[in-house]
Write a protein that holds these residues in place. Sequence first.
Motif, PDB file in Angstrom:
ATOM      1  N   GLY A  83      -8.722   6.266  -3.634  1.00 51.58           N
ATOM      2  CA  GLY A  83      -9.901   5.431  -3.854  1.00 51.58           C
ATOM      3  C   GLY A  83      -9.556   4.122  -4.536  1.00 51.58           C
ATOM      4  N   GLN A  84      -8.646   4.166  -5.490  1.00 52.69           N
ATOM      5  CA  GLN A  84      -8.227   2.947  -6.186  1.00 52.69           C
ATOM      6  C   GLN A  84      -7.462   2.023  -5.244  1.00 52.69           C
ATOM      7  N   ILE A  85      -6.682   2.596  -4.350  1.00 57.99           N
ATOM      8  CA  ILE A  85      -5.955   1.786  -3.361  1.00 57.99           C
ATOM      9  C   ILE A  85      -6.939   1.048  -2.468  1.00 57.99           C
ATOM     10  N   LEU A  86      -7.970   1.755  -2.020  1.00 58.23           N
ATOM     11  CA  LEU A  86      -8.947   1.142  -1.134  1.00 58.23           C
ATOM     12  C   LEU A  86      -9.686  -0.001  -1.820  1.00 58.23           C
ATOM     13  N   VAL A  87     -10.166   0.247  -3.039  1.00 59.39           N
ATOM     14  CA  VAL A  87     -11.030  -0.725  -3.716  1.00 59.39           C
ATOM     15  C   VAL A  87     -10.236  -1.882  -4.319  1.00 59.39           C
ATOM     16  N   ARG A  88      -9.159  -1.586  -5.020  1.00 62.34           N
ATOM     17  CA  ARG A  88      -8.445  -2.615  -5.776  1.00 62.34           C
ATOM     18  C   ARG A  88      -7.373  -3.331  -4.960  1.00 62.34           C
ATOM     19  N   VAL A 138       0.838  -1.201   0.000  1.00 59.28           N
ATOM     20  CA  VAL A 138       0.000   0.000   0.000  1.00 59.28           C
ATOM     21  C   VAL A 138       0.874   1.252   0.000  1.00 59.28           C
ATOM     22  N   ARG A 139       1.933   1.240   0.798  1.00 58.48           N
ATOM     23  CA  ARG A 139       2.848   2.387   0.801  1.00 58.48           C
ATOM     24  C   ARG A 139       3.530   2.553  -0.554  1.00 58.48           C
ATOM     25  N   THR A 140       3.834   1.415  -1.204  1.00 56.61           N
ATOM     26  CA  THR A 140       4.435   1.498  -2.543  1.00 56.61           C
ATOM     27  C   THR A 140       3.462   2.098  -3.549  1.00 56.61           C
ATOM     28  N   ALA A 141       2.200   1.687  -3.460  1.00 49.13           N
ATOM     29  CA  ALA A 141       1.188   2.225  -4.375  1.00 49.13           C
ATOM     30  C   ALA A 141       1.003   3.723  -4.165  1.00 49.13           C
ATOM     31  N   ARG A 142       1.016   4.162  -2.920  1.00 45.66           N
ATOM     32  CA  ARG A 142       0.891   5.593  -2.651  1.00 45.66           C
ATOM     33  C   ARG A 142       2.098   6.360  -3.167  1.00 45.66           C
ATOM     34  N   ALA A 143       3.278   5.747  -3.019  1.00 46.69           N
ATOM     35  CA  ALA A 143       4.494   6.416  -3.514  1.00 46.69           C
ATOM     36  C   ALA A 143       4.467   6.561  -5.025  1.00 46.69           C
ATOM     37  N   LYS A 144       3.779   5.636  -5.703  1.00 46.13           N
ATOM     38  CA  LYS A 144       3.676   5.721  -7.161  1.00 46.13           C
ATOM     39  C   LYS A 144       2.578   6.675  -7.607  1.00 46.13           C
ATOM     40  N   GLY A 145       1.833   7.220  -6.647  1.00 47.54           N
ATOM     41  CA  GLY A 145       0.795   8.175  -6.998  1.00 47.54           C
ATOM     42  C   GLY A 145      -0.544   7.573  -7.344  1.00 47.54           C
ATOM     43  N   VAL A 146      -0.772   6.331  -6.947  1.00 50.57           N
ATOM     44  CA  VAL A 146      -2.075   5.694  -7.202  1.00 50.57           C
ATOM     45  C   VAL A 146      -3.141   6.412  -6.369  1.00 50.57           C
TER      46      VAL A 146
END
Length: 308
Positions: free
Chosen positions: A217-222, A206-214
Motif C-alpha cells: 500500500g505504501q508503494i502504491l501511494v507514496r 519499485v522492485r527495490t522498495a519491495r525487496a526492502k520490505g516496504v
Amino acid sequence: MFRYFLNRLGQGVIVLLVLFTITFFLVHALPAGPFQTEKAIPEHIKERMEAYYGLDKPLGVQYVKRLGTLGTADLGASLRLEGRDVSEIISQAFPVSLQLGLVAMGLAICIGIPLGVVAAWKKNTILDYSAMALAMIGICIPAFVIGPVLADRFGQQWQALPAMGWSPLSPSYWLLPAFTLGLVSAAYLSRLTRAGMLETLNQDFVRTARAKGVPEGQILVRHCLRGGLIPAVAYIGPAFAGIISGSLVIESVFAIPGLGTHFVKAIEFGDEPVLTGIGLLFGILIILANIGTDILGAWLNPRLRSSR
C-alpha cells in the motif's frame, strides 16, 4: 517554462479567431435565416429587422463588424431574445453548466482513478478484468443513450431521483445528469490510470522498495501514484472542457436551464451572436484546461519542466 505558456496563450488567441470565423460563416450558411418562422413576417418588417441588426450588408462587412465588436469584448445582442445581450444570457446560464460539469468531473475522478489503481494493483485478476470491462462499457455507450435510460428508470419508474429540472442547492437533482456526463470520462480515466500505474510499477525503484520490505500500500501511494497519474492528469483538462460542452445535450434530456437550452434554440433560429458567444466560451475553456493540465503535469513530472 514561462515563455512556453506565453506561446500557448498566443496560440489560443489564434485558435479563438479561427473558431469564430468558422462559426460565423457556418451559421450564415444555414438555409433558414433568423427571421424565417412558421408565421410569415411581412417583407417590409423583415427588411427593417435585418437593417436594424446589420444583416442587410454584405457578408464580409458583417464579419469585419462582428470581429470589431468582439475586440471590445462585446458579444452583441441575441436575435431570438429581443433586448437581451449574449453576455447576459451566458452569465445567467453558464453557472448551471459549470456546476454540472464540476460535479460530473468530480464523480469521474472519484470513480475512474481508484478503479484504474485497483486494476493495475490486481493485474490479470478478476478485479482487473471486471474494472476494464466496466470501463469499456462506459466508453462504448454514449451519454445521450445513458441519460434517457437513467431518467426513465430512476426518475419515472422507481421515483428515486428527480428526472427533470434543476436546483443548485439540492444534490438529488445533480446525480443523474452528472453521472451520465461523467461516466465516459471515468471509463477513460480508469484505463489511463491503469496504464500509467503499470508502467510505474515496473520501474526499478519499485522492485527495490519491495525487496526492502516496504508495504504494498505504501508503494502504491507514496512511490507510484504521482508518476502513474501523469497520463490521467493529461486527460483531465480536455475532458473537463468536453464535459461542459457535452452537457448541451444532457441539459436538454434532463430539462436543465443551462447553456444547452440556449444553444439548441439558437441553432434552430440561426441566432449567430448566441452561437458565436457560446462557441468562444467553450473554446476559452478548452484552452485554459489544456494550459492548466500542462502546469499540473509539470508539477507531477519535473522532467517536463526542463523540456519546455
